[in-house]
Motif scaffolding. Structure first.
Motif, PDB file in Angstrom:
ATOM      1  N   PHE A   2       0.830  -1.204   0.000  1.00  6.25           N
ATOM      2  CA  PHE A   2       0.000   0.000   0.000  1.00  6.25           C
ATOM      3  C   PHE A   2       0.868   1.259   0.000  1.00  6.25           C
ATOM      4  O   PHE A   2       0.583   2.217  -0.726  1.00  6.25           O
ATOM      5  N   CYS A   3       1.917   1.267   0.821  1.00  6.25           N
ATOM      6  CA  CYS A   3       2.803   2.439   0.890  1.00  6.25           C
ATOM      7  C   CYS A   3       3.448   2.738  -0.456  1.00  6.25           C
ATOM      8  O   CYS A   3       3.517   3.900  -0.877  1.00  6.25           O
ATOM      9  N   VAL A   4       3.924   1.708  -1.121  1.00  5.40           N
ATOM     10  CA  VAL A   4       4.585   1.911  -2.410  1.00  5.40           C
ATOM     11  C   VAL A   4       3.577   2.390  -3.451  1.00  5.40           C
ATOM     12  O   VAL A   4       3.801   3.392  -4.143  1.00  5.40           O
ATOM     13  N   ILE A   5       2.448   1.697  -3.549  1.00  4.48           N
ATOM     14  CA  ILE A   5       1.440   2.055  -4.552  1.00  4.48           C
ATOM     15  C   ILE A   5       0.893   3.457  -4.309  1.00  4.48           C
ATOM     16  O   ILE A   5       0.865   4.295  -5.209  1.00  4.48           O
ATOM     17  N   SER A   6       0.464   3.732  -3.077  1.00  6.32           N
ATOM     18  CA  SER A   6      -0.113   5.048  -2.794  1.00  6.32           C
ATOM     19  C   SER A   6       0.943   6.143  -2.898  1.00  6.32           C
ATOM     20  O   SER A   6       0.634   7.271  -3.291  1.00  6.32           O
ATOM     21  N   GLY A   7       2.177   5.815  -2.569  1.00  7.34           N
ATOM     22  CA  GLY A   7       3.248   6.802  -2.705  1.00  7.34           C
ATOM     23  C   GLY A   7       3.399   7.269  -4.143  1.00  7.34           C
ATOM     24  O   GLY A   7       3.498   8.473  -4.408  1.00  7.34           O
ATOM     25  N   PHE A   8       3.397   6.328  -5.058  1.00  2.90           N
ATOM     26  CA  PHE A   8       3.573   6.706  -6.459  1.00  2.90           C
ATOM     27  C   PHE A   8       2.307   7.319  -7.064  1.00  2.90           C
ATOM     28  O   PHE A   8       2.397   8.105  -7.999  1.00  2.90           O
TER      29      PHE A   8
END
Length: 138
Positions: A94-100
């Protein structure tokens, strides 16, 4: 024996004590979970505002319940040490996806870096599990 080796050995011996090891495991989970619990709670209490923001960023509103489940539910699971490896893996993704999606602009680079750093910390829980005390008991 060098000073560096001595310090490393003393730290290793200190954190190997059961009481301190348990305290560190709980503190690590609590500190990591805090941001997700607060973010999920914020989305619950401002559902319409969050839905509008997501839509403005090209993310369909129907995904908001899933986002809340991952953030709030995953944060609670991480805090209490329930299915920790799964919760941490979901939160890391979630952190990686939402970050980008939400932080890939030049003015949001610190927020993107924060998301990526959180993902890295969460991957440590995927690797090691919750520690004790936890519901998982690992």
């Amino acid at each position: 024996m060098s000073l560096n080796t001595t310090v490393k050995n003393r730290i290793a011996a200190l954190v190997a004590t059961p009481a301190l090891n348990s305290l560190l495991a709980l503190a690590a989970r609590a500190l990591m979970a805090f941001i997700f619990i607060m973010a999920g709670y914020g989305k619950i209490t401002d559902y319409a505002g969050t839905a509008g923001y997501m839509t403005s960023m090209g993310v369909p509103e129907f995904l908001l319940p899933l986002v809340i489940l991952v953030e709030f539910g995953g944060g609670i699971a991480l805090l209490i040490g329930f299915q920790t490896r799964i919760a941490a893996g979901a939160l890391a993704g979630f952190c990686v996806i939402s970050g980008f999606i939400f932080h890939a602009t030049p003015d949001q680079q610190i927020m993107l870096a924060k998301n990526l750093a959180l993902a890295g910390g969460l991957l440590a829980f995927v690797r090691t599990g919750a520690g004790r005390p936890s519901v998982d008991g690992e």
